[in-house]
Design a protein around this motif. Structure first.
Motif, PDB file in Angstrom:
ATOM      1  N   ALA A  10      50.369  20.764  40.725  1.00 55.87           N
ATOM      2  CA  ALA A  10      50.781  21.165  42.075  1.00 55.87           C
ATOM      3  C   ALA A  10      51.216  22.625  42.097  1.00 55.87           C
ATOM      4  O   ALA A  10      50.876  23.376  43.027  1.00 55.87           O
ATOM      5  CB  ALA A  10      51.915  20.261  42.561  1.00 55.87           C
ATOM      6  N   PHE A  11      51.945  23.053  41.079  1.00 64.27           N
ATOM      7  CA  PHE A  11      52.407  24.442  41.031  1.00 64.27           C
ATOM      8  C   PHE A  11      51.244  25.404  40.857  1.00 64.27           C
ATOM      9  O   PHE A  11      51.192  26.458  41.496  1.00 64.27           O
ATOM     10  CB  PHE A  11      53.411  24.602  39.882  1.00 64.27           C
ATOM     11  CG  PHE A  11      54.086  25.948  39.851  1.00 64.27           C
ATOM     12  CD1 PHE A  11      55.161  26.218  40.677  1.00 64.27           C
ATOM     13  CD2 PHE A  11      53.639  26.939  39.001  1.00 64.27           C
ATOM     14  CE1 PHE A  11      55.781  27.457  40.654  1.00 64.27           C
ATOM     15  CE2 PHE A  11      54.247  28.173  38.964  1.00 64.27           C
ATOM     16  CZ  PHE A  11      55.325  28.429  39.796  1.00 64.27           C
ATOM     17  N   LEU A  12      50.274  25.061  39.993  1.00 66.17           N
ATOM     18  CA  LEU A  12      49.122  25.938  39.781  1.00 66.17           C
ATOM     19  C   LEU A  12      48.233  25.998  41.022  1.00 66.17           C
ATOM     20  O   LEU A  12      47.715  27.062  41.379  1.00 66.17           O
ATOM     21  CB  LEU A  12      48.315  25.448  38.581  1.00 66.17           C
ATOM     22  CG  LEU A  12      48.982  25.598  37.208  1.00 66.17           C
ATOM     23  CD1 LEU A  12      48.111  25.003  36.121  1.00 66.17           C
ATOM     24  CD2 LEU A  12      49.275  27.059  36.910  1.00 66.17           C
ATOM     25  N   LEU A  13      48.056  24.865  41.693  1.00 67.39           N
ATOM     26  CA  LEU A  13      47.235  24.853  42.903  1.00 67.39           C
ATOM     27  C   LEU A  13      47.844  25.716  44.005  1.00 67.39           C
ATOM     28  O   LEU A  13      47.119  26.294  44.823  1.00 67.39           O
ATOM     29  CB  LEU A  13      47.065  23.421  43.417  1.00 67.39           C
ATOM     30  CG  LEU A  13      46.134  22.507  42.624  1.00 67.39           C
ATOM     31  CD1 LEU A  13      46.173  21.096  43.188  1.00 67.39           C
ATOM     32  CD2 LEU A  13      44.705  23.041  42.639  1.00 67.39           C
ATOM     33  N   ASN A  14      49.156  25.833  43.994  1.00 67.88           N
ATOM     34  CA  ASN A  14      49.813  26.598  45.062  1.00 67.88           C
ATOM     35  C   ASN A  14      49.698  28.100  44.867  1.00 67.88           C
ATOM     36  O   ASN A  14      50.226  28.869  45.675  1.00 67.88           O
ATOM     37  CB  ASN A  14      51.298  26.211  45.149  1.00 67.88           C
ATOM     38  CG  ASN A  14      51.861  26.467  46.531  1.00 67.88           C
ATOM     39  OD1 ASN A  14      51.301  26.005  47.523  1.00 67.88           O
ATOM     40  ND2 ASN A  14      52.941  27.211  46.619  1.00 67.88           N
ATOM     41  N   ILE A  15      49.008  28.543  43.821  1.00 63.61           N
ATOM     42  CA  ILE A  15      48.665  29.958  43.733  1.00 63.61           C
ATOM     43  C   ILE A  15      47.865  30.364  44.965  1.00 63.61           C
ATOM     44  O   ILE A  15      47.986  31.485  45.457  1.00 63.61           O
ATOM     45  CB  ILE A  15      47.891  30.236  42.424  1.00 63.61           C
ATOM     46  CG1 ILE A  15      48.821  30.031  41.222  1.00 63.61           C
ATOM     47  CG2 ILE A  15      47.320  31.643  42.412  1.00 63.61           C
ATOM     48  CD1 ILE A  15      48.145  30.206  39.887  1.00 63.61           C
ATOM     49  N   LEU A  16      47.044  29.436  45.477  1.00 56.86           N
ATOM     50  CA  LEU A  16      46.444  29.613  46.800  1.00 56.86           C
ATOM     51  C   LEU A  16      47.408  28.981  47.798  1.00 56.86           C
ATOM     52  O   LEU A  16      47.581  27.760  47.798  1.00 56.86           O
ATOM     53  CB  LEU A  16      45.079  28.945  46.876  1.00 56.86           C
ATOM     54  CG  LEU A  16      44.320  29.100  48.189  1.00 56.86           C
ATOM     55  CD1 LEU A  16      44.018  30.571  48.444  1.00 56.86           C
ATOM     56  CD2 LEU A  16      43.041  28.288  48.184  1.00 56.86           C
ATOM     57  N   PRO A  17      48.089  29.772  48.620  1.00 52.38           N
ATOM     58  CA  PRO A  17      49.199  29.258  49.441  1.00 52.38           C
ATOM     59  C   PRO A  17      48.825  28.024  50.247  1.00 52.38           C
ATOM     60  O   PRO A  17      47.820  28.012  50.961  1.00 52.38           O
ATOM     61  CB  PRO A  17      49.522  30.441  50.365  1.00 52.38           C
ATOM     62  CG  PRO A  17      49.049  31.637  49.638  1.00 52.38           C
ATOM     63  CD  PRO A  17      47.829  31.200  48.878  1.00 52.38           C
ATOM     64  N   GLY A  18      49.642  26.987  50.101  1.00 50.83           N
ATOM     65  CA  GLY A  18      49.467  25.763  50.861  1.00 50.83           C
ATOM     66  C   GLY A  18      48.737  24.669  50.118  1.00 50.83           C
ATOM     67  O   GLY A  18      48.927  23.481  50.422  1.00 50.83           O
ATOM     68  N   LEU A  19      47.903  25.022  49.140  1.00 53.00           N
ATOM     69  CA  LEU A  19      47.113  24.015  48.445  1.00 53.00           C
ATOM     70  C   LEU A  19      47.993  23.097  47.598  1.00 53.00           C
ATOM     71  O   LEU A  19      47.762  21.883  47.531  1.00 53.00           O
ATOM     72  CB  LEU A  19      46.062  24.696  47.572  1.00 53.00           C
ATOM     73  CG  LEU A  19      44.951  23.802  47.013  1.00 53.00           C
ATOM     74  CD1 LEU A  19      44.218  23.104  48.143  1.00 53.00           C
ATOM     75  CD2 LEU A  19      43.976  24.620  46.171  1.00 53.00           C
ATOM     76  N   GLY A  20      49.017  23.673  46.963  1.00 56.43           N
ATOM     77  CA  GLY A  20      49.943  22.839  46.198  1.00 56.43           C
ATOM     78  C   GLY A  20      50.754  21.917  47.086  1.00 56.43           C
ATOM     79  O   GLY A  20      51.027  20.763  46.726  1.00 56.43           O
ATOM     80  N   HIS A  21      51.148  22.404  48.256  1.00 62.19           N
ATOM     81  CA  HIS A  21      51.867  21.554  49.208  1.00 62.19           C
ATOM     82  C   HIS A  21      50.988  20.401  49.688  1.00 62.19           C
ATOM     83  O   HIS A  21      51.464  19.273  49.861  1.00 62.19           O
ATOM     84  CB  HIS A  21      52.333  22.386  50.404  1.00 62.19           C
ATOM     85  CG  HIS A  21      53.382  23.397  50.069  1.00 62.19           C
ATOM     86  ND1 HIS A  21      54.723  23.075  49.971  1.00 62.19           N
ATOM     87  CD2 HIS A  21      53.294  24.719  49.796  1.00 62.19           C
ATOM     88  CE1 HIS A  21      55.419  24.157  49.667  1.00 62.19           C
ATOM     89  NE2 HIS A  21      54.571  25.175  49.551  1.00 62.19           N
ATOM     90  N   TYR A  22      49.709  20.683  49.908  1.00 64.43           N
ATOM     91  CA  TYR A  22      48.793  19.625  50.347  1.00 64.43           C
ATOM     92  C   TYR A  22      48.637  18.567  49.260  1.00 64.43           C
ATOM     93  O   TYR A  22      48.632  17.365  49.540  1.00 64.43           O
ATOM     94  CB  TYR A  22      47.434  20.233  50.699  1.00 64.43           C
ATOM     95  CG  TYR A  22      46.422  19.219  51.166  1.00 64.43           C
ATOM     96  CD1 TYR A  22      46.432  18.749  52.476  1.00 64.43           C
ATOM     97  CD2 TYR A  22      45.447  18.732  50.289  1.00 64.43           C
ATOM     98  CE1 TYR A  22      45.508  17.812  52.902  1.00 64.43           C
ATOM     99  CE2 TYR A  22      44.525  17.793  50.706  1.00 64.43           C
ATOM    100  CZ  TYR A  22      44.559  17.342  52.015  1.00 64.43           C
ATOM    101  OH  TYR A  22      43.647  16.411  52.439  1.00 64.43           O
ATOM    102  N   TYR A  23      48.528  19.011  48.007  1.00 60.48           N
ATOM    103  CA  TYR A  23      48.416  18.067  46.894  1.00 60.48           C
ATOM    104  C   TYR A  23      49.680  17.217  46.759  1.00 60.48           C
ATOM    105  O   TYR A  23      49.604  16.036  46.408  1.00 60.48           O
ATOM    106  CB  TYR A  23      48.147  18.846  45.611  1.00 60.48           C
ATOM    107  CG  TYR A  23      48.192  18.010  44.357  1.00 60.48           C
ATOM    108  CD1 TYR A  23      47.139  17.186  44.010  1.00 60.48           C
ATOM    109  CD2 TYR A  23      49.308  18.060  43.512  1.00 60.48           C
ATOM    110  CE1 TYR A  23      47.173  16.422  42.861  1.00 60.48           C
ATOM    111  CE2 TYR A  23      49.355  17.293  42.355  1.00 60.48           C
ATOM    112  CZ  TYR A  23      48.287  16.483  42.033  1.00 60.48           C
ATOM    113  OH  TYR A  23      48.340  15.713  40.896  1.00 60.48           O
TER     114      TYR A  23
END
Length: 358
Positions: A10-23
């Motif tokens: 989740a933290f790595l995906l949020n490098i693209l803003p919002g993607l980690g929150h969606y996960y």
């Protein structure tokens, strides 16, 4: 109840803003942060064009970075506060909440999170000398290069700043490998990078540190480890792509260059991690390349003719006949050829997929 998901992912995906929150299941923030992030970039770019002021675009970039930082901090707080739970049924069939113990996952998450600053993840694992070598290598190199640039007023030293992302990526990869080895029950030795290099020389084996550094140039790390076919293909693919895109002026496909570099670099890291534990197989990236030598040779001949024509013949024709406007004709012809190749390649891929489905 929050479904069990991986905090590190989740933290790595949020490098693209919002993607980690969606996960992580936070749909509102997953929509809010990318809207503000890309809206700030687009707004700054649009205002800079309308007003003819470059500082407005810089202001938009700073605003986007600020939103990105808030998004990362918001998710980080949510990940730290979250405590997974599970439910068991007692003898009467009534569900009862029980704390869900995931100490290994938490240790892995916090260690990788700390390693975003080179060396801190190794400190978390108790490897003080190794962490200190990464910390000094990263910040020491950056400080020295900035000092030399300011002292000599020569910007050429800034080119070596490209080594910093390589050190950072290797530090992250090293931490991940060490965490897995620790959780598998292996004993971790606190050795600096130089100690590891010297130990590899004494035992007659290839150095993993040197192989990792060579992997910064696509194919070099693989060839150092004895994977000649794989390394040569990656090197030719990288350098050939740069040459072809530069000669044909295909700026539309420049995004392929960093993709090839990242693929080659992480492939080199994987081969380094396997070295000494399992036999390495020299598997080429593109199979059956030897059967396509005629087509490759024909392509190289065409590129050579095109290069000679654009570099020697076309300037001479423009000088002798300036009213022909040969440059425009060549640019239109190049556009048509590229479009035909893309469309023809897409049709061929679709036909191949249909045949496999049948």
């Amino acid at each position: 109840m929050q479904p069990q998901r991986n905090k590190g992912l989740a933290f790595l995906l949020n490098i693209l803003p919002g993607l980690g929150h969606y996960y992580w299941g936070r749909k509102g923030r997953a929509l809010l942060y990318p809207t503000l992030f890309f809206g700030s970039l687009f707004g700054g770019f649009l205002l800079a064009i309308m007003a003819g002021s470059e500082p407005l675009f810089i202001l938009g970039i700073l605003g986007a970075l600020f939103i990105w930082g808030i998004s990362m901090l918001d998710l980080l707080i949510a990940l730290i506060r979250y405590q997974p739970v599970s439910y068991v049924h007692d003898e009467f069939g009534i569900p009862r909440e029980v704390r869900y113990d995931k100490s290994d996952e938490q240790e892995r998450f916090y260690t990788i999170l700390l390693s975003f600053i080179p060396g801190l993840g190794h400190f978390q694992l108790g490897l003080m000398q190794r962490g200190l070598s990464f910390l000094i290598a990263f910040f020491g190199l950056g400080t020295i290069l900035l000092f030399l640039t300011g002292l000599t007023n020569e910007s050429v030293f800034l080119l070596f700043l490209g080594l910093l992302p390589i050190i950072w990526l290797y530090c992250m990869f090293d931490v991940v490998q060490l965490v897995h080895r620790k959780q598998a029950g292996e004993l971790l030795l606190d050795r600096t990078l130089f100690d590891e290099l010297e130990s590899g020389r004494e035992s007659g084996r290839r150095s993993k540190v040197f192989a990792t550094l060579l992997s910064a140039f696509p194919g070099a790390g693989q060839m150092y480890l004895g994977l000649q076919k794989r390394g040569l293909q990656l090197m030719v693919l990288f350098l050939g792509s740069i040459y072809v895109l530069d000669v044909l002026k295909l700026s539309l496909f420049l995004f392929l260059i960093p993709l090839i570099w990242f693929y080659a670099f992480f492939d080199g890291l994987q081969q380094v991690s396997r070295y000494g534990r399992e036999p390495l197989r020299d598997v080429p990236i593109i199979e059956g390349l030897s059967y396509q030598q005629r087509w490759l040779g024909l392509g190289l001949i065409v590129l050579g003719i095109y290069f000679v024509f654009t570099s020697v013949i076309m300037p001479y024709i423009d000088t002798m006949f300036p009213d022909i406007h040969l440059n425009y004709l060549i640019s239109y012809l190049k556009t048509v050829v590229v479009a035909v190749l893309l469309i023809g390649g897409g049709i061929q891929l679709m036909r191949g997929s249909k045949k496999r489905s049948l």
